[in-house]
Design a protein around this motif. Structure first.
Motif, PDB file in Angstrom:
ATOM      1  N   VAL A 103       0.472  -1.277  -0.132  1.00 23.69           N
ATOM      2  CA  VAL A 103      -0.009   0.111   0.065  1.00 23.69           C
ATOM      3  C   VAL A 103       0.787   0.751   0.225  1.00 23.69           C
ATOM      4  O   VAL A 103       1.505   1.659   1.013  1.00 23.69           O
ATOM      5  CB  VAL A 103      -0.720   0.657   1.628  1.00 23.69           C
ATOM      6  N   LEU A 104       0.881   1.730  -1.000  1.00 20.65           N
ATOM      7  CA  LEU A 104       2.035   3.354  -1.146  1.00 20.65           C
ATOM      8  C   LEU A 104       0.713   4.447  -1.093  1.00 20.65           C
ATOM      9  O   LEU A 104      -0.455   4.537  -1.615  1.00 20.65           O
ATOM     10  CB  LEU A 104       2.267   3.532  -2.602  1.00 20.65           C
ATOM     11  N   THR A 105       1.234   4.969  -0.013  1.00 22.87           N
ATOM     12  CA  THR A 105       0.249   6.444   0.307  1.00 22.87           C
ATOM     13  C   THR A 105       1.300   7.719   0.275  1.00 22.87           C
ATOM     14  O   THR A 105       2.710   7.711   0.382  1.00 22.87           O
ATOM     15  CB  THR A 105      -0.027   6.338   1.348  1.00 22.87           C
ATOM     16  N   ARG A 106       0.373   8.745   0.072  1.00 18.71           N
ATOM     17  CA  ARG A 106       1.260  10.200  -0.285  1.00 18.71           C
ATOM     18  C   ARG A 106       0.112  11.731   0.440  1.00 18.71           C
ATOM     19  O   ARG A 106      -1.486  11.061   0.110  1.00 18.71           O
ATOM     20  CB  ARG A 106       1.494  10.388  -1.229  1.00 18.71           C
ATOM     21  N   ASN A 107       1.023  12.615   0.668  1.00 19.48           N
ATOM     22  CA  ASN A 107      -0.177  13.050   1.409  1.00 19.48           C
ATOM     23  C   ASN A 107      -1.328  13.409   0.321  1.00 19.48           C
ATOM     24  O   ASN A 107      -0.322  14.291  -0.637  1.00 19.48           O
ATOM     25  CB  ASN A 107       0.972  14.624   1.722  1.00 19.48           C
ATOM     26  N   PRO A 108      -2.849  13.920   0.475  1.00 22.22           N
ATOM     27  CA  PRO A 108      -3.435  14.038  -0.341  1.00 22.22           C
ATOM     28  C   PRO A 108      -3.136  15.009  -1.427  1.00 22.22           C
ATOM     29  O   PRO A 108      -3.392  15.206  -2.311  1.00 22.22           O
ATOM     30  CB  PRO A 108      -5.327  13.429  -0.011  1.00 22.22           C
ATOM     31  N   LEU A 109      -2.984  16.005  -0.026  1.00 21.47           N
ATOM     32  CA  LEU A 109      -2.380  18.119  -0.986  1.00 21.47           C
ATOM     33  C   LEU A 109      -1.393  18.170  -1.908  1.00 21.47           C
ATOM     34  O   LEU A 109      -1.957  18.359  -3.385  1.00 21.47           O
ATOM     35  CB  LEU A 109      -2.310  19.285   0.363  1.00 21.47           C
ATOM     36  N   ASP A 110       0.103  17.313  -1.987  1.00 22.58           N
ATOM     37  CA  ASP A 110       0.962  17.317  -2.664  1.00 22.58           C
ATOM     38  C   ASP A 110       0.344  16.603  -3.805  1.00 22.58           C
ATOM     39  O   ASP A 110       0.759  16.856  -4.636  1.00 22.58           O
ATOM     40  CB  ASP A 110       2.185  16.142  -1.894  1.00 22.58           C
ATOM     41  N   VAL A 137      -1.013  26.025 -11.208  1.00 21.91           N
ATOM     42  CA  VAL A 137      -2.842  25.426 -11.518  1.00 21.91           C
ATOM     43  C   VAL A 137      -3.062  26.530 -10.441  1.00 21.91           C
ATOM     44  O   VAL A 137      -2.911  26.665  -8.915  1.00 21.91           O
ATOM     45  CB  VAL A 137      -2.951  24.104 -11.428  1.00 21.91           C
ATOM     46  N   ARG A 138      -4.146  26.406 -10.209  1.00 22.82           N
ATOM     47  CA  ARG A 138      -5.939  26.679  -9.129  1.00 22.82           C
ATOM     48  C   ARG A 138      -6.311  25.780  -8.573  1.00 22.82           C
ATOM     49  O   ARG A 138      -6.944  24.838  -9.188  1.00 22.82           O
ATOM     50  CB  ARG A 138      -6.086  27.725  -9.910  1.00 22.82           C
ATOM     51  N   PHE A 139      -5.693  25.896  -7.652  1.00 24.97           N
ATOM     52  CA  PHE A 139      -6.941  24.811  -6.613  1.00 24.97           C
ATOM     53  C   PHE A 139      -8.414  25.295  -6.115  1.00 24.97           C
ATOM     54  O   PHE A 139      -8.804  26.281  -6.102  1.00 24.97           O
ATOM     55  CB  PHE A 139      -5.805  25.806  -4.710  1.00 24.97           C
ATOM     56  N   PRO A 208       9.527  19.885  -7.502  1.00 26.40           N
ATOM     57  CA  PRO A 208      10.237  20.053  -6.528  1.00 26.40           C
ATOM     58  C   PRO A 208       9.564  21.181  -5.166  1.00 26.40           C
ATOM     59  O   PRO A 208      10.046  20.490  -4.296  1.00 26.40           O
ATOM     60  CB  PRO A 208      12.048  19.214  -6.294  1.00 26.40           C
ATOM     61  N   SER A 209       9.255  21.714  -6.029  1.00 23.07           N
ATOM     62  CA  SER A 209       9.239  23.233  -5.747  1.00 23.07           C
ATOM     63  C   SER A 209       8.061  23.131  -4.422  1.00 23.07           C
ATOM     64  O   SER A 209       7.364  22.478  -4.401  1.00 23.07           O
ATOM     65  CB  SER A 209       8.744  24.016  -6.205  1.00 23.07           C
ATOM     66  N   PRO A 210       8.184  24.279  -3.863  1.00 21.97           N
ATOM     67  CA  PRO A 210       6.848  23.941  -2.151  1.00 21.97           C
ATOM     68  C   PRO A 210       5.195  24.545  -3.019  1.00 21.97           C
ATOM     69  O   PRO A 210       5.627  24.959  -4.136  1.00 21.97           O
ATOM     70  CB  PRO A 210       7.054  25.475  -1.208  1.00 21.97           C
ATOM     71  N   LEU A 211       4.319  23.794  -1.920  1.00 23.15           N
ATOM     72  CA  LEU A 211       3.485  24.202  -3.081  1.00 23.15           C
ATOM     73  C   LEU A 211       3.248  25.878  -3.029  1.00 23.15           C
ATOM     74  O   LEU A 211       1.905  26.243  -4.308  1.00 23.15           O
ATOM     75  CB  LEU A 211       2.661  23.584  -1.492  1.00 23.15           C
ATOM     76  N   SER A 212       4.151  26.617  -2.220  1.00 26.42           N
ATOM     77  CA  SER A 212       3.148  28.204  -2.526  1.00 26.42           C
ATOM     78  C   SER A 212       3.460  28.314  -3.801  1.00 26.42           C
ATOM     79  O   SER A 212       2.886  29.661  -4.234  1.00 26.42           O
ATOM     80  CB  SER A 212       3.703  28.808  -1.595  1.00 26.42           C
ATOM     81  N   GLU A 213       4.903  27.904  -4.439  1.00 27.17           N
ATOM     82  CA  GLU A 213       5.001  28.407  -5.755  1.00 27.17           C
ATOM     83  C   GLU A 213       4.499  27.131  -6.608  1.00 27.17           C
ATOM     84  O   GLU A 213       4.413  27.698  -7.725  1.00 27.17           O
ATOM     85  CB  GLU A 213       6.882  27.841  -5.885  1.00 27.17           C
ATOM     86  N   LYS A 214       3.897  26.634  -6.559  1.00 22.94           N
ATOM     87  CA  LYS A 214       3.200  25.712  -7.836  1.00 22.94           C
ATOM     88  C   LYS A 214       1.782  26.032  -7.781  1.00 22.94           C
ATOM     89  O   LYS A 214       0.730  25.309  -9.041  1.00 22.94           O
ATOM     90  CB  LYS A 214       2.970  23.593  -7.301  1.00 22.94           C
ATOM     91  N   GLY A 219      -3.563  30.874  -1.069  1.00 23.43           N
ATOM     92  CA  GLY A 219      -4.252  31.155   0.448  1.00 23.43           C
ATOM     93  C   GLY A 219      -5.412  30.936   0.376  1.00 23.43           C
ATOM     94  O   GLY A 219      -6.237  30.986   1.208  1.00 23.43           O
ATOM     95  N   GLU A 220      -6.124  30.208  -0.770  1.00 22.55           N
ATOM     96  CA  GLU A 220      -7.739  29.112  -0.271  1.00 22.55           C
ATOM     97  C   GLU A 220      -7.499  28.117  -0.134  1.00 22.55           C
ATOM     98  O   GLU A 220      -8.090  27.331   0.407  1.00 22.55           O
ATOM     99  CB  GLU A 220      -8.052  29.737  -1.843  1.00 22.55           C
ATOM    100  N   VAL A 221      -6.107  27.649  -0.107  1.00 23.44           N
ATOM    101  CA  VAL A 221      -5.631  25.990   0.158  1.00 23.44           C
ATOM    102  C   VAL A 221      -6.138  26.309   2.120  1.00 23.44           C
ATOM    103  O   VAL A 221      -7.054  25.584   1.836  1.00 23.44           O
ATOM    104  CB  VAL A 221      -4.482  26.245   0.256  1.00 23.44           C
ATOM    105  N   SER A 222      -5.818  27.265   2.557  1.00 26.29           N
ATOM    106  CA  SER A 222      -5.847  26.811   4.051  1.00 26.29           C
ATOM    107  C   SER A 222      -7.783  27.337   3.853  1.00 26.29           C
ATOM    108  O   SER A 222      -7.347  26.610   4.893  1.00 26.29           O
ATOM    109  CB  SER A 222      -5.768  28.389   4.727  1.00 26.29           C
ATOM    110  N   LEU A 223      -8.201  28.099   3.098  1.00 28.91           N
ATOM    111  CA  LEU A 223      -9.949  27.762   3.807  1.00 28.91           C
ATOM    112  C   LEU A 223     -10.570  26.907   3.678  1.00 28.91           C
ATOM    113  O   LEU A 223     -11.304  26.465   4.388  1.00 28.91           O
ATOM    114  CB  LEU A 223     -10.211  29.209   2.829  1.00 28.91           C
ATOM    115  N   ALA A 224     -10.120  25.930   2.549  1.00 28.90           N
ATOM    116  CA  ALA A 224     -10.557  24.441   2.310  1.00 28.90           C
ATOM    117  C   ALA A 224     -10.104  23.326   3.238  1.00 28.90           C
ATOM    118  O   ALA A 224     -10.767  23.319   3.407  1.00 28.90           O
ATOM    119  CB  ALA A 224     -10.137  24.502   0.973  1.00 28.90           C
TER     120      ALA A 224
END
Length: 474
Positions: A103-110, A137-139, A208-214, A219-224
């Protein structure tokens, strides 16, 4: 290679690193992973037409063919399986103890953001960083929530299947994929004696870059995420075992095609009296003591049948269970339970069915003590069985669903309207009104009910309040 397995499956999802994991599995001599063998849109890989001689058309016609071919491979072979792959083989795979589960898992946000980038760029694999395509991309909050729910539901399915069959799996997190020792440990799990000195590095991490750069609207990620209960903190803990369908308790009308699925400690006497009146028979004339076979036969003989159940307010139901099963028990298992509650749990209830000296004060104290017991009992903290008369109605309903999902769920306080309406669905326009049957309790609930009782019951049956929309009783 001496292995306890005939084949293996890698349970994963898109953008979890499954390509990289497969590449390293294939780096071991004697291990072969055949890609997404059961992807509904292709077989193995987008550019392949067959696996081990089994074509996409053949697999679609009979997916077991491909499992048999994988098991017969000269190497210990397997494949990757995602939650939306061929559903007809999932139960077979999970039940097969000769199939190793990884069973392979990953952080679902990533994984979600990586999936959005791959969609935007069209690049699903990267072997040369000079050809890397980049995109912000747009979240999408609702889309992400759907993504998380699908992943979690599938993981729960896997976990339960392994639990009930006594199996275990080899779990790998996305971050573990860069650890050669973990890869070698996985090979040992499969029964392979070899080891890798280094990982296959042909595939490169694409983003490989941080989420904030992708993410352009980071800012809407935290709200979701604020709307998601990531740690399931709001889940009502449920330690009640899953219950069976309790088919022998079902009751059918003598002539009308109505099947009643009783909730224990519900208004069963009132409902059965109404069913008997509908067909002008006594309650003894109703059809009872079904088996699964006789239930199927009854359904075939009554093709226009309707099944129903009646749910009761949790406060009323708990009080009925206390009065009928504990206070009034004169013999059998409930008399033994009453004795145990008195002697072991020190519950302030009379040794025998209550007499004239038993009043509202004594009844309230005893009922509150019973609620404390039920709370502990349903949490698995007592040695007494979790009885059908006081288990959650939502749990009992799931048991019904295995064989006879009710067409209608009626609340007790709405029976006067809905039971005659149910009879109209089968063409009976002359249905009588339900006549409440006096429960004959030593002290009526109205004489003791207060906010403390309501609060205790809500703590015990929170699931029922939510599932059926119950409010405070008074």
């Amino acid at each position: 290679m001496d292995t306890p397995f005939d084949y293996f499956v890698v349970f994963a999802e898109m953008r979890t690193g499954s390509n990289f994991l497969e590449a390293n599995i294939n780096a071991f001599d004697g291990l072969t992973c055949h890609g997404e063998a059961f992807n509904p849109h292709f077989i193995g890989y987008p550019n392949k037409t067959e696996i081990l001689g089994v074509t996409l058309d053949a697999r679609t016609a009979d997916p077991q063919q491909l499992i048999d071919a994988v098991k017969a491979d000269t190497a210990l072979a397997g494949f990757r399986y995602f939650h939306d792959h061929e559903p007809r083989v999932l139960d077979t795979i999970l039940a097969d103890r000769r199939c190793a589960k990884i069973v392979l898992t990953r952080n679902p946000l990533d994984s979600y953001v990586s999936w959005k980038i791959a969609q935007a760029t069209g690049q699903w694999k990267l072997t040369d960083v000079r050809r890397r395509r980049d995109s912000k991309v747009r979240f999408d909050g609702p889309e992400f929530r759907t993504h998380v729910e699908a992943l979690q539901d599938f993981q729960v399915t896997l976990m339960r299947a392994l639990q009930v069959s006594g199996q275990t799996a080899f779990y790998v997190a996305y971050e573990d994929l860069q650890d050669v020792q973990v890869m070698n440990g996985m090979a040992q799990f499969l029964g392979h004696e070899g080891a890798l000195e280094a990982l296959d590095r042909k595939l490169k991490r694409q983003n490989p870059s941080p989420l904030s750069e992708k993410v352009e609207n980071f800012g809407e990620v935290s709200l979701a995420l604020a709307d998601l209960d990531r740690f399931n903190l709001n889940r009502t803990p449920n330690f009640e075992p899953r219950r069976g369908a309790t088919v022998p308790s079902y009751v059918a009308c003598a002539a009308a095609p109505l099947l009643y699925l009783p909730m224990r400690s519900g208004p069963q006497a009132t409902v059965e009296a109404w069913m008997a009146a509908l067909d002008h028979v006594s309650p003894e004339g109703l059809i009872r003591d079904f088996s699964q076979k006789s239930l199927r036969q009854w359904k075939k003989a009554h093709q226009a049948h309707r099944g129903f159940t009646v749910v009761r307010h949790p406060v009323v139901r708990a009080h009925a269970a206390f009065c009928d099963c504990i206070l009034a028990a004169e013999d059998g298992v409930y008399k033994k339970i009453r004795r145990t509650l008195r002697q072991v749990y020190k519950m302030p209830i009379p040794k025998d069915p209550p007499g004239p000296e038993y009043g509202p004060t004594e009844h309230r104290v005893a009922f509150l003590a019973f609620l404390d017991f039920v709370k502990a009992n349903l949490a698995g903290q007592t040695g007494i069985r979790q009885d059908a008369h006081w288990v959650s109605q939502s749990v009992a309903m799931k048991g019904f669903a295995d064989l006879a999902l009710p067409d209608m769920i009626v609340r007790e306080d709405e029976m006067m309207s809905y039971l005659p309406a149910l009879a109209m669905q089968i063409g009976r326009m002359d249905a009588p009104d339900p006549m409440p049957v006096d429960p004959g309790h030593p002290v009526p609930l109205e004489a003791i009910y207060d906010a403390e009782i309501e609060q205790k019951v809500q703590e015990i049956y929170k699931r029922d309040y939510i599932a059926f929309g119950f409010e405070s009783w008074k």
